[in-house]
Design an enzyme around this catalytic site. Structure first.
Site, mmCIF file in Angstrom:
data_model
loop_
_atom_site.group_PDB
_atom_site.id
_atom_site.type_symbol
_atom_site.label_atom_id
_atom_site.label_comp_id
_atom_site.label_asym_id
_atom_site.label_seq_id
_atom_site.Cartn_x
_atom_site.Cartn_y
_atom_site.Cartn_z
ATOM 1 N N LYS A 22 -1.942 -8.259 8.437
ATOM 2 C CA LYS A 22 -1.851 -7.062 7.569
ATOM 3 C C LYS A 22 -1.486 -7.456 6.148
ATOM 4 O O LYS A 22 -2.113 -7.037 5.179
ATOM 5 C CB LYS A 22 -0.790 -6.093 8.116
ATOM 6 C CG LYS A 22 -0.342 -5.044 7.100
ATOM 7 C CD LYS A 22 0.745 -4.131 7.625
ATOM 8 C CE LYS A 22 2.144 -4.618 7.434
ATOM 9 N NZ LYS A 22 2.784 -4.293 6.145
ATOM 10 N N ASN A 23 -0.435 -8.264 6.021
ATOM 11 C CA ASN A 23 0.065 -8.549 4.678
ATOM 12 C C ASN A 23 -0.820 -9.522 3.909
ATOM 13 O O ASN A 23 -0.664 -9.689 2.702
ATOM 14 C CB ASN A 23 1.511 -9.059 4.748
ATOM 15 C CG ASN A 23 2.466 -7.938 5.122
ATOM 16 O OD1 ASN A 23 2.085 -6.774 5.117
ATOM 17 N ND2 ASN A 23 3.700 -8.283 5.462
ATOM 18 N N ARG A 91 3.525 1.067 -0.299
ATOM 19 C CA ARG A 91 4.055 0.115 -1.283
ATOM 20 C C ARG A 91 3.059 -0.990 -1.620
ATOM 21 O O ARG A 91 2.962 -1.443 -2.751
ATOM 22 C CB ARG A 91 5.339 -0.506 -0.767
ATOM 23 C CG ARG A 91 6.562 0.291 -1.086
ATOM 24 C CD ARG A 91 7.758 -0.613 -1.064
ATOM 25 N NE ARG A 91 7.637 -1.683 -2.036
ATOM 26 C CZ ARG A 91 8.044 -1.609 -3.282
ATOM 27 N NH1 ARG A 91 8.604 -0.541 -3.736
ATOM 28 N NH2 ARG A 91 7.898 -2.629 -4.102
ATOM 29 N N CYS A 115 12.077 2.450 -0.295
ATOM 30 C CA CYS A 115 11.818 2.770 1.091
ATOM 31 C C CYS A 115 13.047 2.442 1.909
ATOM 32 O O CYS A 115 14.050 1.967 1.376
ATOM 33 C CB CYS A 115 10.578 2.075 1.611
ATOM 34 S SG CYS A 115 10.807 0.360 1.920
ATOM 35 N N ARG A 120 13.505 -1.808 -3.359
ATOM 36 C CA ARG A 120 12.204 -2.432 -3.612
ATOM 37 C C ARG A 120 11.693 -2.224 -5.043
ATOM 38 O O ARG A 120 10.670 -1.566 -5.278
ATOM 39 C CB ARG A 120 11.189 -1.982 -2.566
ATOM 40 C CG ARG A 120 11.717 -2.251 -1.166
ATOM 41 C CD ARG A 120 10.686 -2.106 -0.111
ATOM 42 N NE ARG A 120 9.725 -3.180 -0.085
ATOM 43 C CZ ARG A 120 8.725 -3.253 0.792
ATOM 44 N NH1 ARG A 120 8.568 -2.310 1.682
ATOM 45 N NH2 ARG A 120 7.889 -4.259 0.764
ATOM 46 N N LEU A 124 9.658 -7.535 -11.347
ATOM 47 C CA LEU A 124 9.040 -8.858 -11.484
ATOM 48 C C LEU A 124 7.517 -8.746 -11.652
ATOM 49 O O LEU A 124 6.915 -9.508 -12.410
ATOM 50 C CB LEU A 124 9.388 -9.741 -10.280
ATOM 51 C CG LEU A 124 10.885 -10.050 -10.118
ATOM 52 C CD1 LEU A 124 11.160 -10.713 -8.772
ATOM 53 C CD2 LEU A 124 11.392 -10.944 -11.257
ATOM 54 N N ASP A 306 10.656 -10.166 8.136
ATOM 55 C CA ASP A 306 9.833 -9.289 8.971
ATOM 56 C C ASP A 306 9.989 -9.564 10.469
ATOM 57 O O ASP A 306 9.364 -8.880 11.287
ATOM 58 C CB ASP A 306 8.348 -9.403 8.573
ATOM 59 C CG ASP A 306 8.079 -8.785 7.216
ATOM 60 O OD1 ASP A 306 8.937 -8.037 6.716
ATOM 61 O OD2 ASP A 306 7.006 -9.062 6.641
ATOM 62 N N ARG A 398 1.114 1.354 11.451
ATOM 63 C CA ARG A 398 0.821 0.819 10.118
ATOM 64 C C ARG A 398 0.578 -0.681 10.181
ATOM 65 O O ARG A 398 -0.146 -1.226 9.348
ATOM 66 C CB ARG A 398 1.998 1.085 9.158
ATOM 67 C CG ARG A 398 2.141 2.523 8.747
ATOM 68 C CD ARG A 398 3.234 2.643 7.696
ATOM 69 N NE ARG A 398 3.198 1.475 6.824
ATOM 70 C CZ ARG A 398 4.253 0.815 6.372
ATOM 71 N NH1 ARG A 398 5.451 1.221 6.676
ATOM 72 N NH2 ARG A 398 4.127 -0.232 5.604
HETATM 73 N N1 EPU Z 1 12.023 -7.864 -5.697
HETATM 74 C C1 EPU Z 1 12.575 -7.622 -6.931
HETATM 75 N N2 EPU Z 1 11.723 -7.286 -7.940
HETATM 76 C C2 EPU Z 1 10.381 -7.185 -7.764
HETATM 77 C C3 EPU Z 1 9.838 -7.431 -6.489
HETATM 78 C C4 EPU Z 1 10.701 -7.773 -5.468
HETATM 79 O O1 EPU Z 1 13.778 -7.716 -7.135
HETATM 80 O O2 EPU Z 1 9.671 -6.878 -8.718
HETATM 81 C C5 EPU Z 1 12.942 -8.235 -4.597
HETATM 82 C C6 EPU Z 1 12.870 -7.274 -3.418
HETATM 83 O O3 EPU Z 1 13.700 -6.147 -3.614
HETATM 84 C C7 EPU Z 1 13.306 -8.149 -2.282
HETATM 85 C C8 EPU Z 1 12.710 -9.501 -2.648
HETATM 86 O O4 EPU Z 1 12.473 -9.451 -4.061
HETATM 87 O O5 EPU Z 1 14.703 -8.254 -2.304
HETATM 88 C C9 EPU Z 1 11.429 -9.864 -1.939
HETATM 89 O O6 EPU Z 1 10.504 -8.807 -2.034
HETATM 90 P P1 EPU Z 1 8.959 -9.051 -2.120
HETATM 91 O O7 EPU Z 1 8.446 -8.631 -3.442
HETATM 92 O O8 EPU Z 1 8.636 -10.452 -1.685
HETATM 93 O O9 EPU Z 1 8.403 -8.033 -1.029
HETATM 94 P P2 EPU Z 1 6.989 -7.326 -1.082
HETATM 95 O O10 EPU Z 1 6.024 -8.255 -1.693
HETATM 96 O O11 EPU Z 1 7.108 -5.964 -1.657
HETATM 97 C C10 EPU Z 1 6.041 -8.214 1.181
HETATM 98 C C11 EPU Z 1 5.618 -7.647 2.491
HETATM 99 C C12 EPU Z 1 6.844 -7.179 3.264
HETATM 100 C C13 EPU Z 1 7.780 -8.364 3.455
HETATM 101 C C14 EPU Z 1 8.148 -8.968 2.096
HETATM 102 C C15 EPU Z 1 9.001 -10.199 2.192
HETATM 103 C C16 EPU Z 1 3.413 -6.738 2.087
HETATM 104 C C17 EPU Z 1 2.532 -5.542 1.991
HETATM 105 N N3 EPU Z 1 4.710 -6.526 2.271
HETATM 106 O O12 EPU Z 1 6.673 -7.169 0.463
HETATM 107 O O13 EPU Z 1 6.366 -6.767 4.536
HETATM 108 O O14 EPU Z 1 8.945 -7.954 4.112
HETATM 109 O O15 EPU Z 1 6.932 -9.321 1.392
HETATM 110 O O16 EPU Z 1 8.386 -11.182 2.941
HETATM 111 O O17 EPU Z 1 2.938 -7.862 2.000
HETATM 112 C C18 EPU Z 1 6.378 -5.598 6.573
HETATM 113 O O18 EPU Z 1 5.265 -6.102 6.813
HETATM 114 O O19 EPU Z 1 7.051 -4.982 7.440
HETATM 115 C C19 EPU Z 1 6.935 -5.733 5.223
HETATM 116 C C20 EPU Z 1 7.915 -4.963 4.763
#
Ligand code: EPU
Length: 420
Positions: A22-23, A91, A115, A120, A124, A306, A398
């Site tokens: 998925k991701n 998201r 969420c 979130r 960045l 995850d 999802r």
């Molecule tokens: N963060 C920031 N600023 C940003 C972006 C992220 O501070 O601009 C922080 C977040 O709050 C968190 C950390 O950085 O503390 C890591 O977040 P990341 O950006 O890596 O998460 P994401 O890219 O939004 C993806 C997956 C998530 C998974 C995370 C971490 C997808 C669609 N989602 O989210 O998947 O938990 O990476 O590996 O790829 C799931 O599949 O259940 C899921 C939540």
């Protein structure tokens, strides 16, 4: 809303085939916006998040077909203004920002909300896109991004909790069509980011350092259509491994890439689970000497956030004390209260959950709060005495393809109750 009804106490036995990730597929779908040509993506899981992303791409003007696990996308004529309601709901949709801006030099994308697993932020993402020369305005719930020209530069993308997965994806996609060279430092190394980089290179992008914390992107004038097969879902594979570890039995996980989730396998082995790599797949079988282990979630190649909830469900049934520390998302412990309804003994101390495992769980009605929490409740329900009803399993739909069918084939007593 659908729910799962589970009769606990059955060991899992048999074979399960892992679906596409998925991701990985969500940002890859967004990347198809970078070209007017046709892209064909295979091994696409049929999930509500994927269907959602199809709708978002269609709302931007792309032609999208999804049949038998193959997505065909042609974003010949697109607009930079996405449907607020559609984008806001998922998201992952934030990763259309980079491709739209790179292709059209403007993008109008709604801000994703917080969420249940944490606030979130997307600072960045915005920092990276701004560094490439875009002007950004946040107004009325939208990000308005414009750029006459995107220009390569050095961008540090490390944050409070380490690198960002979708932030790296967004900036990498935008940089493919920028003028000159972009270097992303503290880039996310997750296999999903690597898969996206390979997809982009197959479209004609020039990305090196793939899978490392320093990714270099040399901008090109345009990208072309391609064909790609999505990597298997390491989180789904890890979920099934935790499930059999908790219920007992022996399963063969087919189609997974063990090199994508070493940290999980290593913990399961430490806890007394036997894992054999055979030609037919990965054979997972708990031994009779299980022990509690401590787990800390970290960016890749550390233990994935995850899988935190699923390993916690396993630890609930293993005698001893396990300390599970969440370092990526600040409030990803919503499953704790629901596991407690089944009789689990878990207390939370700051970023850690202390699990006193080994007491038998007993079935109860529980509420799924997010995708991985739902998976944990299903695992716990399968180990509990009596019946467990997991409500709100739309979260599970999802991210897990036909989970109840796959579990039923392994012998679990689980059925979907529709529309309650
Ligand atoms: N963060 C920031 N600023 C940003 C972006 C992220 O501070 O601009 C922080 C977040 O709050 C968190 C950390 O950085 O503390 C890591 O977040 P990341 O950006 O890596 O998460 P994401 O890219 O939004 C993806 C997956 C998530 C998974 C995370 C971490 C997808 C669609 N989602 O989210 O998947 O938990 O990476 O590996 O790829 C799931 O599949 O259940 C899921 C939540």
């Amino acid at each position: 809303m659908d729910s799962f009804l589970i009769q606990g106490g059955t060991r899992l036995q048999g074979e399960v085939t892992i679906s596409g990730s998925k991701n990985a597929v969500l940002p890859i779908m967004a990347a198809t916006l970078l070209t007017a040509d046709t892209c064909v993506i295979r091994r696409v899981p049929d999930l509500s998040d994927v269907r959602f992303m199809c709708d978002i791409l269609k709302s931007l003007g792309a032609e999208v077909q999804f049949e038998d696990g193959t997505l065909t996308i042609r974003a010949a004529l697109i607009r930079g203004h996405g449907d607020y309601e559609l984008i806001r709901k998922m998201r992952g949709s934030i990763c259309i920002l980079g491709p739209l801006l790179a292709r059209l030099r403007k993008a109008h994308v709604s801000l994703p909300g917080g969420c249940v697993i944490g606030t979130r932020p997307i600072d960045l993402h915005l920092k990276g896109i701004r560094a490439l020369g875009a002007k950004l305005q946040i107004q009325n719930g939208y990000i308005r991004a414009t750029a006459r020209q995107l220009e390569g530069t050095m961008i540090f993308l490390g944050g409070r909790a380490g690198p960002t997965v979708l932030g790296t994806a967004n900036v990498m996609m935008a940089a493919t069509l920028a003028e000159g060279v972009t270097v992303i430092e503290s880039a996310a190394c997750e296999p999903e980011v690597t898969d996206l980089a390979h997809f982009l290179n197959s479209m004609g992008a020039r990305i090196t350092g793939i899978g490392s914390p320093t990714i270099t992107i040399t901008g090109v004038k345009e990208l072309h259509g391609t064909q790609h097969e999505v990597i298997p879902d390491r989180i789904e594979a890890a979920t099934f491994a935790c499930a059999v570890a908790a219920t007992g039995g022996e399963i063969t996980i087919r189609g997974a890439r063990p090199d994508h989730f070493h940290a999980v396998l290593d913990k399961l082995i430490e806890a007394g689970v036997k894992i054999d790599q055979r030609k037919s797949g990965m054979v997972v079988k708990p031994t009779s000497r299980l022990k509690a282990v401590d787990v800390t979630t970290l960016p890749y190649a550390g233990f994935p956030t995850d899988v935190q909830a699923q390993i916690m469900a396993f630890m609930c049934v293993v005698p001893g004390i396990s300390v599970i520390t969440e370092r990526i998302f600040e409030s990803r412990f919503m499953h704790v209260a629901e596991l407690a309804r089944l009789g689990a003994d878990i207390s939370i101390e700051g970023p850690s959950a202390i699990v006193k495992g080994g007491a038998p769980l007993s079935g109860a009605p529980v509420m799924a709060s997010d995708l991985r929490a739902s998976a944990a409740l299903v695992i716990a329900g399968m180990t509990a005495r009596g019946s467990t009803k997991v409500n709100r399993i739309y979260h599970l739909d999802r991210g897990y393809e036909r989970m109840e069918e796959k579990l039923r084939r392994l012998g679990a007593q689980i059925e979907r109750v529709e529309g309650e």
